[in-house]
Scaffold this active site. Structure first.
Site, PDB file in Angstrom:
ATOM      1  N   LYS A  26       4.912  -8.919   0.235  1.00  0.00           N
ATOM      2  CA  LYS A  26       4.145  -8.257   1.291  1.00  0.00           C
ATOM      3  C   LYS A  26       3.523  -9.251   2.272  1.00  0.00           C
ATOM      4  CE  LYS A  26       2.876  -4.515  -1.900  1.00  0.00           C
ATOM      5  NZ  LYS A  26       1.760  -3.723  -2.468  1.00  0.00           N
ATOM      6  N   PRO A  73       1.198  -0.607   3.489  1.00  0.00           N
ATOM      7  CA  PRO A  73       2.477  -1.277   3.728  1.00  0.00           C
ATOM      8  C   PRO A  73       3.051  -1.886   2.451  1.00  0.00           C
ATOM      9  CG  PRO A  73       0.888  -1.854   5.421  1.00  0.00           C
ATOM     10  CD  PRO A  73       0.129  -1.104   4.364  1.00  0.00           C
TER      11      PRO A  73
END
Length: 261
Positions: free
Chosen positions: A59, A2
């Site tokens: 993130k 991700p």
């Protein structure tokens, strides 16, 4: 893994699934994903609280509750899933948050390389994020130029260093550099003012498109769409793409579109 667009997608999942809903129950199926907090303390801190508007920095995802903040990092394989209480539990569902109205938010992660933290106040949040640079989606041009200019070494390494710029990973960095026609091994100290402008512009464009898609999309017109081909070719000029490793990361670039010097 991700990257910023994926985590922004998880933020939207959290907001649409849980914002304004009371946390009825916290079920930790695998305490191995908890950091600095045990199951009992997590349940005591969150049960009865109501999820507010979530935030993202790079993130990292911040799940606000008006008191303690649940802080999530997704590592390589983590994700958030919204469902119903009676949905079948999957093998990699590590923590379940049962919410008002029968909804259930699940932290699902196969490899468990990161996980969940509990920040009791803003000081705790700041401590968790203290090593993060400015967020790549919101940084302005002046700060972008400043943080890059302060670094030595290769451009790709700087872009993926979270202490320099938070949110960019391997796919985004390669895509942005290809669009900006800059080699990944270009020295950060060798960037011209025009290089900085072009790099910032292409970063913004790439991030906007990726956030809208919820990932770095493997489109035919993107470098990302060809990096894993058997015989990868540049979608812009048709030249064979090069592969190497920089700072332990697989790196792809076009020798014709991203020339040396």
């Amino acid at each position: 893994m991700p990257e910023l667009p994926d985590v922004e997608g998880f933020r939207q999942v959290l907001e649409s699934c849980a914002k304004g809903r009371v946390i009825r129950r916290v079920d930790v199926r695998d305490p191995g994903v908890l950091h600095g907090v045990d199951t009992r303390k997590l349940r005591d801190a969150l049960e009865g609280r109501r999820f507010g508007t979530p935030e993202r920095h790079g993130k990292w995802l911040l799940a606000r509750t008006g008191g303690p903040t649940l802080v999530l990092h997704f590592g390589m394989t983590g994700r958030l899933v919204c469902g119903q209480v009676d949905d079948p539990v999957e093998t990699h569902d590590r923590v379940l948050f049962t919410l008002g109205g029968g909804r259930q938010l699940r932290f699902r992660d196969q490899r468990k390389l990161q996980g969940l933290w509990l920040a009791h106040d803003e000081t705790d949040v700041g401590r968790l994020l203290r090593k993060q640079g400015p967020d790549a989606l919101t940084v302005d041009h002046a700060e972008f130029e400043e943080v890059l200019s302060s670094r030595r070494g290769h451009l790709k390494t700087a872009l993926t260093d979270q202490s320099v710029l938070a949110g960019l990973g391997n796919l985004l960095a390669d895509e942005i550099l290809w669009r900006a026609r800059l080699r990944p091994d270009h020295g950060t100290r060798d960037l011209t003012r025009e290089d900085h402008r072009r790099l910032y512009r292409e970063m913004r464009r790439t991030l906007r498109s990726s956030v809208a898609a919820g990932c770095v999309p493997p489109r035919d017109s993107w470098l990302t769409g060809h990096r894993d081909d058997h015989d990868p070719r540049c979608p812009r000029c048709g030249a064979g793409l090069r592969r190497t490793r920089m700072a332990g990361r697989g790196t792809v670039w076009c020798p014709r579109c991203q020339p040396e010097g």
